[in-house]
Write an enzyme that holds these catalytic residues in place. Structure first.
Site, short mmCIF file in Angstrom:
data_model
loop_
_atom_site.label_atom_id
_atom_site.label_comp_id
_atom_site.label_asym_id
_atom_site.label_seq_id
_atom_site.Cartn_x
_atom_site.Cartn_y
_atom_site.Cartn_z
N HIS A 87 -33.04 14.94 -24.39
CA HIS A 87 -33.79 15.29 -25.60
C HIS A 87 -33.44 16.66 -26.20
O HIS A 87 -34.05 17.05 -27.19
CB HIS A 87 -35.30 15.15 -25.37
CG HIS A 87 -35.83 15.98 -24.24
ND1 HIS A 87 -35.88 15.50 -22.95
CD2 HIS A 87 -36.31 17.23 -24.19
CE1 HIS A 87 -36.40 16.45 -22.17
NE2 HIS A 87 -36.66 17.50 -22.90
N ASP B 238 -34.50 20.37 -18.04
CA ASP B 238 -33.69 19.87 -19.16
C ASP B 238 -32.23 19.71 -18.73
O ASP B 238 -31.63 20.63 -18.18
CB ASP B 238 -33.76 20.85 -20.33
CG ASP B 238 -35.12 20.83 -20.99
OD1 ASP B 238 -35.57 19.73 -21.36
OD2 ASP B 238 -35.74 21.90 -21.13
N ASP C 3 -41.62 15.71 -22.66
CA ASP C 3 -41.19 16.70 -23.65
C ASP C 3 -40.65 16.15 -24.98
O ASP C 3 -40.71 16.85 -25.98
CB ASP C 3 -40.14 17.63 -23.01
CG ASP C 3 -39.91 18.91 -23.81
OD1 ASP C 3 -40.83 19.30 -24.57
OD2 ASP C 3 -38.84 19.54 -23.67
N HIS D 170 -39.93 20.51 -15.03
CA HIS D 170 -39.27 19.85 -16.16
C HIS D 170 -37.89 20.47 -16.32
O HIS D 170 -37.77 21.61 -16.73
CB HIS D 170 -40.09 20.02 -17.44
CG HIS D 170 -39.42 19.44 -18.63
ND1 HIS D 170 -39.21 18.09 -18.78
CD2 HIS D 170 -38.85 20.02 -19.73
CE1 HIS D 170 -38.57 17.86 -19.92
NE2 HIS D 170 -38.33 19.01 -20.51
ZN LIG Z 1 -37.31 19.36 -22.27
#
Ligand SMILES: [Zn+2]
Ligand SMILES: *[C@@H]1O[C@H](CO)[C@@H](O)[C@H](O)[C@H]1NC(C)=O
Ligand SMILES: *[C@@H]1O[C@H](CO)[C@@H](O)[C@H](O)[C@H]1NC(C)=O
Length: 995
Positions: free
Chosen positions: A436, A64, A186, A62
Site C-alpha cells: 500500500h 510496511d 493501513d 505494522h
Molecule cells: Zn502501512
C-alpha cells in the site's frame, strides 16, 4: 507430489469418478501415524468471561513492505537516519519475549519480511518458532507477501501476491500457518473486490483501520462498526460475504498506552516503595477507555491494537507492561469491576463475535473515497506516480506471459539455451509492488526507484525464461531481442535492421488483433505473416512529440504499423524486410480532417478548434457529442482560509473547483491511411495527444503525452483529461473495483450515509483500475485505462480522469517529500504517456465490448524480435490451447507450481445480467484445454491456493435482513467439466505432462 497423484490414465468414461475421489480426499498424514494435536487457531484462544466486558489486547507491528525506506532497508534496520525501523530485530525480540510467558500472543502479517527472517534462522530456532505457531502464541494474519493497496491494484496481481505469501506459510507451518483473518489496517480506503477476494480465499473475517470520518461517526453511534460485507452482485451468497470489523483507533494503542521504545507514555510503576507509583492511575485510565469503547461496539468484547509502525523492536518494553496491565486490571474483578483483559489475536476476537450469534448490518458498496477530515480526501494517490503505475501494470502482463511460457515450454524454459532462470524474481518484485505504499505512489522517491528496479530485474530473469521457452516451442535458438520502449519508438534492432522477425505472444485464451508499431528508418517495408502472406502495413513519420519524449534514446524517423493477429495462449511470427523501391511513407496533413473513420467508428473534429466533436458507432448508428480537452487543477499549497491541507502524494486538494484549460485549441497534424488514421493534437509544450483509429478496431485510442509539468510559476499542477458528452447521466457514473465488478457512483452521494460534501472535486473522485463509464438509456461511453487512475463525473455527461501530478508540498501524512518526480533522462520533470480506449455501445451489450477490451489492455501481447532470416524449420505459429476459450471465460492464471503440477485459474469475466450473450454459466473441460499438456489429475483449491476447496469451511454470519443464504451446492456436469458462473474464479492444481 500433488493430491492428484492417484489418478488418472483411465478410459475417458471413468475419469469423472476418479477425480471426484480426488476432490474429496482429505490430505494428511501417512497411515498409522497420529496427527499431532495442534492447538493453534481458535482452539488456542484464552478463555473469556461471559458476564464481563472482555478486552482483547492484540500485540502487533505494522511493517510496511517499503515506504520511507526500501523493503531491504526496513528488514535490516538500515538507514535508521530516515526512520528507526528494523524488522529482523522485531522478529528476534518478539520470539524471545513470547518464550518468556506462554500467555503472550503476537500476530505477524507481512510474509515478505517473515520469509527473509526465516531463511536466516538456525534449525533449532525454526523448531522453536514452529512450536510457537502450533500453540497459537505466534499467529499469522492476512499472510500475503504484503498488505496490498486497495485503490490502485489489479485483482490479478493481488491474487498472485496473496498466493505467494500464503503458500510459504502453508509449506512452512502447515494448517497452523493458515491465517483465519484478513487484516488491512493501513490501506487508505477499501475496495469491494478485495473483500470478495478475501471471502473466496477462505478468511472468516476482515479488520481494517481507515474509513471516512463521517462514516465512522455514524457507525459509532449506530454500533455498526462491525458489519457483513456482501462484496459481489454476482456471486451467490455467502460466497463473497465477508464479516468486516473497523478497529477502534486506526491500528494504534489507546492514548497513553503505547509502551514501545518509540513512545513516551509512562511505564507501569508498580513498586509502592518507589517514587511515582501509578498503578491506580493506569487502571483508572484504562477502564475509562475500555468502557467508552464498549459503547460504540455491539458485544461485550472489544479489541485494542497494542502496537504500530515497526514497533516491538525491543519487545520487552511492551510485554513487561502488558503483563502488568492485565494483572492489575483483572485484580479489580475481586472488587466487582466487570472488565476482563486478555492477550488475544484478531481471530480470537472474531471467534467471540461469532459466538455472540447476532445479526449484522449488511453493506454492498465500498469504502471509497477516504477522508480523514473535511478537506483531506485521500484521492490523489489514485493517480500519484503514473509512470510507476503503468510499469507495475505492464510488469503484471509480462509476468503472466513468463508464467505461461514456463509451463508451455516445459523444464527447458528454466534451464535452456539462454541460461538458467525462473519466474520467482519477477513474482517477488510484483508481490512487493502491490504494497500500500508501492503501486499507490505514496513512497519516497528512492523507494519508488527501488520498486521499479526490482520489476526491471524480474523482467530480466523472465526474459531468459521466455527466450528458452519460445526457442523450445519454435525450434529456433536464434537470439531474442526485447524492446521495452516501443511506446516511445525506441528499438535499436528495428531501427537499423533490414530484415527481422516479430514474434507476438498472446497471453489471452482467445485470439487477439493487436496493433504493432515499430521504429524504423526505411520508408517502405514488406510484412508477411506466418503463412507467408503479405500483410497490409504502413510507414508513418515519427511525430515531433515522440521524438521529444525519447530524447536521445533512439533515432528512427518513421514507424512501421500493422495489425498482428495472434492465436490464443500462443505466438505467431511476422517477417519484416526493407523494400528498396517501395512506396514512400504516408504524408502528414496540417489541416484537421472533418472526420476519421473505419468500419465500426466515425469520429469528427471541430475544424476551428481541432478538438474532437462527436463519436458514432456505425453498427448501432448512434452518435454522441463528444468534446475532449486537457485541464489542470491548481494544487493547494496549504495556505487557504478553510484548511491548511496541501495536495500531496496521498491527498488531492485543488485550490479551486474550476480547472485551468491548457489550450482552447489544438494544433493538429493528421495521417490518413487504409491501415490507420490518426490526428495528432498539440496543446502545449507539455501536453499532446494522438487520436487514433486502427483499421479493425472497435475502440478509439487516445494516446496522451503529459509532462514535464511546468513549475516555474511555483504552482503545483494536477492534469486531467475531460470528456464532455451529450449522454444524460443524471449524476451517475461507474467505475470498476480492482479491475473486476463495476460499482455505481453518484455525485455528492454515499449509499450508506448522508454525506456533507466539503470538497466538490476531490470528494467526488474514485479509483479507476481498468475502466469507467457513463451512460443513459441508449448510449454508454466506456473508457478503458492502461493503469490505475483517479477520476470523477463532476458535470452531467462528463467524465474526467487525472493523468499526472506534480506537486511542490508534502501533504503531512509521513512521506515528507513533495510529489515532484524527475529522473536522469527527465531532470525537468517526468513525461508520462498512456492510452485511453473509448468504446461507444448500447448499454445492454456494452459489457460484451469493454470486458474483452480491458483484458486485452491488462494482458497485452509480448513482442520479441530476431534479426535476419529464421531457419526454415522454425515453427512460426503455436497455440497452447486446443481451442479458444468461450468469450465469457478468462484464463487468469497458468503457472508452474512444482515439478509436475501447474496452477490454473479460470474466471467467468462477466457479471450476472451484464450481457445477454455472455452472462450465463459456461462449462469448460479441463482435459480438453491444452494442446501440448496432458492433464493427469487435479484438485480444486480456494482462490489463494492454500486450502483444498472441499476442506474450506468459513464462519457463517447472519445479516440483519434476516434472510438465510441459499447455500446451494452447484455441481459440475462431470469432474473434468467445470462450470463457471458470472464473476466466478475457480482454481485448480493440475498434474500435467508434456505430450
Ligand atoms: Zn502501512
Ligand atoms: C443463535 O440465534 C438463533 C436465533 O436467535 C437461535 O435460533 C440459535 O439457537 C442461536 N445459536 C446459538 C449457537 O446460540
Ligand atoms: C500445504 O503444505 C503441505 C505441506 O507441504 C502440503 O502437503 C499441502 O499440499 C499444502 N496444501 C495446499 C492446499 O497446497
Amino acid at each position: 507430489m500433488t493430491r492428484g497423484s492417484l489418478s488418472c490414465n483411465m478410459a475417458a468414461g471413468s475419469l469423472p469418478v476418479a477425480l471426484l475421489v480426488l476432490l474429496s480426499r482429505v490430505s494428511g498424514f501417512p497411515l498409522g501415524q497420529e496427527e499431532p494435536k495442534l492447538t493453534c487457531g481458535y482452539e488456542s484462544c484464552h478463555a473469556t468471561k461471559p458476564n464481563m466486558l472482555n478486552v482483547h489486547l492484540v500485540p502487533h507491528t505494522h511493517d510496511d513492505v517499503g515506504w520511507l525506506k526500501t523493503v531491504d532497508q526496513y528488514y535490516y534496520g538500515d538507514r535508521n537516519d530516515i526512520q528507526h525501523a528494523g524488522v529482523q530485530y522485531i522478529l528476534d525480540s518478539v520470539v524471545d519475549q513470547l518464550l518468556k510467558n506462554p500467555d503472550r500472543r503476537f500476530i505477524y502479517v507481512e510474509t515478505a519480511f517473515f520469509y527473509r527472517w526465516w531463511k536466516q534462522q538456525s534449525p533449532s530456532m525454526q523448531q522453536t518458532v514452529k512450536e510457537l505457531v502450533n500453540e497459537g502464541r505466534l499467529e499469522f494474519v492476512n499472510g500475503g507477501w504484503c498488505m496490498s493497496d486497495e485503490a490502485t491494484t489489479h485483482y490479478s496481481a493481488v491474487i498472485d501476491q496473496m498466493t505467494m505469501g500464503l503458500r510459504f506459510l502453508n509449506e512452512t507451518f502447515g494448517p497452523c500457518g493458515r491465517p483465519r483473518v484478513a487484516w488491512h489496517i493501513d490501506p487508505f480506503g477499501h475496495a469491494r473486490e478485495h473483500a470478495s477476494m478475501f471471502a473466496q480465499m477462505g478468511y472468516d473475517g476482515f479488520f481494517f483501520g481507515r474509513l471516512d470520518y463521517q462514516d465512522r461517526t455514524r457507525r459509532q453511534s449506530a454500533r455498526e462498526q462491525e458489519l457483513l460485507w456482501r462484496a459481489s452482485d454476482s456471486l451467490e451468497p455467502p460466497m463473497a460475504d465477508l464479516f468486516t470489523g473497523i478497529l477502534p483507533n486506526g491500528y494504534n494503542p489507546p492514548e497513553g498506552f503505547c509502551w514501545d521504545q518509540s513512545c513516551d507514555d509512562p511505564p507501569i510503576r508498580d513498586d509502592p516503595d518507589l517514587e511515582d507509583y501509578n498503578v491506580d492511575d493506569v487502571v483508572r485510565r484504562f477502564l475509562a477507555i475500555a468502557n467508552h469503547q464498549a459503547k460504540v461496539y455491539k458485544t461485550n468484547h472489544i479489541i485494542m491494537t497494542m502496537g504500530s509502525d515497526f514497533q516491538y523492536e525491543n519487545a520487552n518494553l511492551w510485554y513487561k507492561n502488558l503483563d502488568k496491565l492485565i494483572r492489575y486490571v483483572n485484580a479489580q474483578q475481586a472488587d466487582g469491576v466487570g472488565v476482563n483483559v486478555l492477550y488475544s489475536t484478531p481471530s480470537c476476537y472474531l471467534q467471540e463475535l461469532h459466538r455472540a450469534n447476532l445479526t449484522w448490518a449488511l453493506k454492498t458498496d465500498d469504502f471509497f473515497p477516504y477522508a480523514d477530515a473535511a478537506h483531506d480526501y485521500w484521492t490523489g494517490y489514485f493517480t500519484s506516480r503514473p509512470a510507476l503505475k503503468r510499469y507495475e501494470r505492464i510488469s503484471n502482463s509480462n509476468l503472466q506471459t513468463c508464467n505461461q511460457l514456463e509451463v508451455l515450454g516445459g523444464p527447458v524454459s528454466r534451464n535452456g539455451p539462454f541460461g538458467k532462470a525462473d519466474s520467482q524474481t519477477m513474482k517477488e518484485a510484483m508481490a512487493v509492488a502491490q504494497h500500500h505504499d508501492a503501486v499507490s505512489g505514496t513512497e519516497k522517491q528512492h523507494v519508488a526507484n527501488d520498486y521499479a528496479r526490482r520489476l526491471a530485474s524480474g523482467w530480466q530473469h523472465c526474459q531468459v525464461v521466455v527466450s528458452n521457452s519460445l526457442s523450445a516451442l519454435s525450434g529456433s535458438s536464434a537470439e531474442r531481442i526485447y524492446c521495452d520502449r516501443l511506446n516511445i519508438s525506441v528499438c535499436p534492432l528495428t531501427e537499423s535492421s533490414e530484415k527481422f522477425s516479430v514474434h507476438v505472444y498472446n497471453p489471452l485464451a482467445r485470439p487477439v488483433t493487436w496493433p504493432v508499431r515499430l521504429p524504423v528508418n526505411g520508408s517502405s517495408y514488406d510484412v508477411s505473416d506466418a503463412e507467408g502472406r503479405s500483410v497490409d502495413c504502413q510507414v508513418v513519420p515519427v511525430s515531433a512529440q515522440t521524438a521529444a519524449v525519447r530524447r536521445s534514446r533512439g533515432f528512427a524517423v518513421n514507424e512501421l504499423v500493422f495489425q498482428a493477429q495472434a492465436p490464443p495462449l500462443g505466438f505467431t511470427t511476422y517477417s519484416v524486410s526493407l523494400l528498396r523501391d517501395g512506396p514512400p511513407p504516408a504524408s502528414t496533413q496540417r489541416r484537421v480532417p472533418a472526420a476519421i473513420q473505419n468500419q465500426f467508428l466515425r469520429v469528427t473534429f471541430d475544424p476551428d478548434t481541432g478538438l474532437l466533436s462527436s463519436l458514432t458507432n456505425l453498427e448501432t448508428k448512434r452518435t454522441i457529442k463528444l468534446t475532449q480537452n486537457f485541464y489542470w487543477y491548481n494544487a493547494s499549497d496549504g495556505h487557504n482560509s478553510e484548511s491548511d491541507q496541501p495536495s500531496g502524494a496521498y491527498i488531492f486538494r485543488p485550490n479551486s473547483s474550476t480547472p485551468f484549460i491548457i489550450s482552447k485549441t489544438a494544433k493538429t497534424e493528421s495521417v490518413q491511411t487504409p491501415v490507420l488514421q490518426e490526428v495528432r493534437q498539440w496543446f502545449a509544450p507539455w501536453v499532446s495527444q494522438v487520436v487514433r483509429l486502427h483499421r479493425d478496431s472497435r475502440a478509439l485510442e487516445l494516446e496522451w503525452t503529459v509532462g514535464p509539468l511546468p513549475i516555474s510559476d511555483d504552482l503545483g499542477k494536477e492534469v486531467i483529461t475531460r470528456l464532455d458528452t451529450s449522454i444524460k447521466t443524471s449524476e451517475y457514473f461507474y467505475t470498476d473495483s480492482n479491475g473486476r465488478e463495476v460499482l455505481q457512483r453518484k455525485k455528492d452521494f454515499r449509499p450508506t450515509w448522508k454525506l456533507r460534501q466539503s470538497e466538490p472535486i476531490a470528494g467526488n473522485y474514485y479509483p479507476i483500475n481498468s475502466r469507467a463509464f457513463i451512460k443513459d438509456d441508449v448510449d454508454q461511453l466506456t473508457v478503458v485505462t492502461d493503469r490505475s487512475q483517479g477520476g470523477g463525473s463532476i458535470q452531467n455527461g462528463s467524465l474526467e480522469i487525472m493523468l499526472h501530478r506534480r506537486l511542490l508540498h508534502d501533504d503531512v501524512r509521513g512521506v515528507a517529500e513533495p510529489l515532484n518526480e524527475t529522473s536522469s533522462v527527465f531532470p525537468d520533470g517526468l513525461v508520462v504517456r498512456g492510452r485511453l480506449l473509448l468504446s461507444l455501445d448500447r448499454p445492454p451489450s456494452a459489457a460484451d465490448a469493454h470486458r474483452p477490451l480491458a483484458q486485452q489492455v491488462v494482458l497485452q501481447p509480448t513482442l520479441t524480435f530476431t534479426d535476419g532470416d529464421l531457419h526454415p524449420d522454425t515453427r512460426l505459429e503455436f497455440s497452447g490451447l486446443q481451442a479458444a476459450l468461450p468469450p465469457a471465460v478468462h484464463l487468469l492464471t497458468l503457472t508452474q507450481w512444482d515439478e509436475d503440477s501447474v496452477l490454473l485459474r479460470l474466471e467467468h469475466q462477466f457479471q450476472s445480467g451484464e450481457s445477454k450473450r455472455n452472462s450465463g454459466p459456461v462449462t469448460v473441460n479441463l482435459q480438453k484445454l491444452f494442446s501440448t499438456l496432458e492433464v493427469l489429475g487435479g484438485s480444486e483449491l480456494n482462490l489463494s491456493a492454500n486450502q483444498w476447496k472441499d476442506e474450506m469451511t468459513r464462519f457463517h454470519w447472519t445479516p440483519q435482513t434476516g434472510e438465510e443464504p441459499l447455500l446451494k451446492t452447484l455441481g459440475d456436469p462431470s469432474a473434468w467439466e467445470v462450470t463457471l458462473r458470472p464473476m466466478e474464479i475457480r482454481t485448480f492444481l493440475l498434474r500435467v505432462r508434456l505430450r
